[in-house]
Structure formats: C-alpha cells, structure tokens
Design a protein around this motif. Sequence first.
Motif, mmCIF file in Angstrom:
data_model
loop_
_atom_site.group_PDB
_atom_site.id
_atom_site.type_symbol
_atom_site.label_atom_id
_atom_site.label_comp_id
_atom_site.label_asym_id
_atom_site.label_seq_id
_atom_site.Cartn_x
_atom_site.Cartn_y
_atom_site.Cartn_z
ATOM 1 N N VAL A 1 35.104 51.725 22.958
ATOM 2 C CA VAL A 1 34.111 51.058 22.774
ATOM 3 C C VAL A 1 34.549 49.273 22.544
ATOM 4 N N ALA A 2 35.597 49.297 21.786
ATOM 5 C CA ALA A 2 36.214 47.810 21.246
ATOM 6 C C ALA A 2 36.435 47.456 22.777
ATOM 7 N N GLU A 3 37.237 48.099 23.677
ATOM 8 C CA GLU A 3 37.863 47.957 24.941
ATOM 9 C C GLU A 3 36.684 47.474 26.028
ATOM 10 N N GLU A 4 35.576 48.128 25.998
ATOM 11 C CA GLU A 4 34.289 47.870 26.686
ATOM 12 C C GLU A 4 33.889 46.634 26.366
ATOM 13 N N LYS B 1 33.938 42.392 35.205
ATOM 14 C CA LYS B 1 35.225 43.097 34.968
ATOM 15 C C LYS B 1 35.248 44.133 36.027
ATOM 16 N N THR B 2 36.366 44.323 36.784
ATOM 17 C CA THR B 2 36.312 45.405 37.747
ATOM 18 C C THR B 2 37.245 46.589 37.292
ATOM 19 N N ALA B 3 37.229 47.714 38.233
ATOM 20 C CA ALA B 3 37.974 48.862 37.837
ATOM 21 C C ALA B 3 39.465 48.597 37.672
ATOM 22 N N LEU B 4 39.794 47.424 38.463
ATOM 23 C CA LEU B 4 41.130 47.298 38.411
ATOM 24 C C LEU B 4 41.633 46.564 37.036
ATOM 25 N N ASP B 5 40.576 45.844 36.464
ATOM 26 C CA ASP B 5 40.933 45.554 35.047
ATOM 27 C C ASP B 5 41.100 46.475 34.053
ATOM 28 N N ALA B 6 40.264 47.621 34.240
ATOM 29 C CA ALA B 6 40.053 48.640 33.389
ATOM 30 C C ALA B 6 41.371 49.499 33.501
ATOM 31 N N LEU B 7 42.020 49.349 34.696
ATOM 32 C CA LEU B 7 43.166 50.184 34.846
ATOM 33 C C LEU B 7 44.545 49.547 34.331
ATOM 34 N N LYS B 8 44.421 48.172 33.837
ATOM 35 C CA LYS B 8 45.359 47.344 33.196
ATOM 36 C C LYS B 8 45.893 48.106 32.061
ATOM 37 N N ARG B 9 47.031 47.751 31.647
ATOM 38 C CA ARG B 9 47.656 48.375 30.288
ATOM 39 C C ARG B 9 46.877 47.919 29.066
ATOM 40 N N SER B 10 46.295 48.719 28.374
ATOM 41 C CA SER B 10 45.723 48.426 27.287
ATOM 42 C C SER B 10 46.201 47.294 26.234
ATOM 43 N N ASN B 11 45.493 46.625 25.608
ATOM 44 C CA ASN B 11 45.970 45.771 24.394
ATOM 45 C C ASN B 11 45.455 46.506 23.137
#
Length: 391
Positions: free
Chosen positions: A262-265, A2-12
Amino acid sequence: MKTALDALKRSNIFKDQSKLSFDYVPEHLPGREKEIDQLARLFRPVLYESMSQTAMITGPVGSGKTAVVKRFCMILNEAGLENRRRIEHVHINCRNRKSESMVLLSILTHFDSRFPDRGFSIPEMIEILKKHLKKRECHLVIILDEADVLLKRSGSDLVYNFTRIQEEDDELLGAISLILISQKKIMQLLDKASLSTFKRTNLIDFGKYGHDVLKRIVDQRIEFSFHPNIVQEGVSDMIASMSEEYGDARFAIELLEKSGMVAEEQGSDIVNPEHSRWAKAEVKPFVFEETIHQLNIHEQVMLLAASRLLKRSAYCSTGELETEYQALCEQVNKRPLGHTQFWQYMKEMDAFGLISTKRSGKGTVGNTTLITIQDVPVAELIDYLEKTLLS
Ligand SMILES: Nc1ncnc2c1ncn2[C@@H]1O[C@H](COP(=O)(O)OP(=O)(O)OP(=O)(O)O)[C@@H](O)[C@H]1O
Ligand SMILES: [Mg+2]
C-alpha cells in the motif's frame, strides 16, 4: 502516470520480499523456543539410540505448527550429520494428498524423483519404501501435515503400516519416525493399534499467539524484508493488535506485506500505521458507515478528533483526544461534554469496535490509556465525518 514498468523497478521499500512468503521458514521462530525444545527432547533417542519416535502437534490456524516442524527437522538432519546418523524427512500436506497411495507416492518420489505416479498397489509401494530405507541406511521422518484430512478419508491404516514395517523386519527397526500435524484434535481418529504408538507425552498443543509474540514475529520480518528505517515505529505493535484476536502469524505477516505494498502504491517512501489500516481494510473490510450512524453527535466528533490525531501514528493518549475533541466541538457549535461523560462515551465506542483502547505499557511515562483505530484507514473516516459534521 505510473506504468507497469515503474512497478517492476527495484523497490525502495522491500529489501527481500521472498522472506514474507508463507513457505519461507526463518532460522529462529520467536515464541516457539519451548516447543522446539520439547521436540528435541522427544527425538533425542532417534539420534543416539537408533530408535524411532512419534509426535502429534495440534494448534489453531497460523500458530506455527508447520514452520516449527519443518525447522525442527532441519535441525535434526544437521545433528544427524554430526552424529553419523543419516536423518531425512518428507513433508506431506494431506489436504493435497488425500489418499494413502498419494501419500506413499510423495514419500517414494523423495527417494526417486522419477517414480511413476501410477501402476503400483499400496503393498507394492510399501515394499519399495522398505528397499529404499535399507539401501540408503537412513532414518526417515514422515511429516503428515493436516493429517485429519487423510485420517477422516482413509482411516489410520497407513499410520499403522509405518509402525508395522519396523516391527516385522529387524533391519528396519527404528527406521521411521512420524509427526502428525492438525488444527483439530485427532486422537479419536486413530484406531487402537496406531493409538498405542502415540503416548500422551508425545502430544504438543500449540496455543494461540499473544500480542507480544506476534509483535516479535512482525519485527523479525521487518528486519529481513524491508530496507532499514523504512517501517515506522508503531507498525509492528499495530499489526500485532490487529491479528491478536486470531493469534494468527500468517495474518500478521500478510498484513505486513500488504502495508508495504500500500505504501508503495501511494508513492510513500516509508511505511506507517495508516498503511497498515489500509492493508487491514483490504484483507478484512469493515463497513464503518452503519456503525457511525448509531453514534450520537459527541461520539462522532470524538471519532473525527481521534482520526485526525492518528493520521501519522498508531496511538494517541486520552488527554490528547480530549483536547482535540474540545477544539472540534467549537467548530460544530456543541458544548463539550464533561470529563466523566467523555470517558463513558469513549468506552462505548470501544465496545462498538471503532476505536480500541489499551493501557500504555513499558516505555511510556506513567500508565495512561492509549487509543487507536485499527479496522479503517483514518483518512476514510476523516473524509466521511467531515462531510457529515462540517459541511
Ligand atoms: N514463531 C514464528 N516466528 C516466525 N514466523 C512464524 C512463527 N510462527 C509462524 N510463523 C509464520 O507464519 C506463517 C504461518 O505459520 P504456519 O504455516 O507454521 O502455521 P500453521 O500453524 O501450520 O497454520 P495452519 O493450521 O493454517 O496450517 C508462516 O509464514 C510461518 O513462517
Ligand atoms: Mg500448517
């Protein structure tokens, strides 16, 4: 990876994370209806009789003092508009504005955002405030939040001054109301002159939030901030139990946001009670190893059995636990304890703080005892106990 770019995507998971910020004040504040009503009754004369009012709010951390007063002032402004009475408010946190001149400065910048932050004495600033009030023909509610800090540092002169302004000038009669907020009781910090303006009936003491209200507060934020059907049942109940000891809504909301993070991570597309345990362990770590060493082998087996049952849910019943415990006893070559002894040990573990028990309430058939683990992610317990017991 996972990259920072993934983390910046809109959250599910999160629909609107801003609704979990501590500055956000919901329109409806569950469990504080009575207090808002009380304030409304106190401030009715401000609306209809051009009078001023004072109120003092006390209560423990996270009990909604700031949120309630802010929401109430918004309601009062609206009611003012409907009644042709211009009511404005300024909220000042005295922890950040510790001196009288800093408080006055905040009030003056409410009227004039370019007001210089130095060069005026307190009497001069008070004169300027009077001019603003006359020119705007408005009623100003001054909210001194965490007022104890100001009162301890500078005494109550300023509070008294706000009253005196109105007594000395007919044009300003009923122009300023004052709401003081503090965790601690602050009556004793006011001098006699200021004290005379605060009647007993103007004191509202906020109690600590109980489990039910905390759950309603968390449920409300789930609805505002998460996509539908993402947060599993049991999460709000669990978070309410976790924060009940402090009765602190801020802690509960923080746990909810962390649970989602946490769920996202962990790459999950739902939020379950185990995510909340991880969240709590992050916010208030609990060193469980030491406690586990004080448990005897049967208690350790019981704890492992409970952890396995609670992997995906907030609670399990004692019946389920006893069955799981008996099965595990076979694996570790121990004869299971009889029912009475089993209960005894379970109560001891509750006292140790590793597991918590509660009577099942509405919605469950019968009235049984439910078991939960709140302070440690059960995955960590399972890891640790399997190593100790099964290897
Ligand atoms: N009844 C409620 N309903 C919904 N949200 C609430 C409620 N009470 C408090 N909150 C939220 O909990 C958080 C803490 O509340 P608030 O800041 O009002 O507490 P406080 O009593 O002022 O605490 P402190 O003494 O630490 O300043 C805020 O995010 C607030 O919006
Ligand atoms: Mg506050």
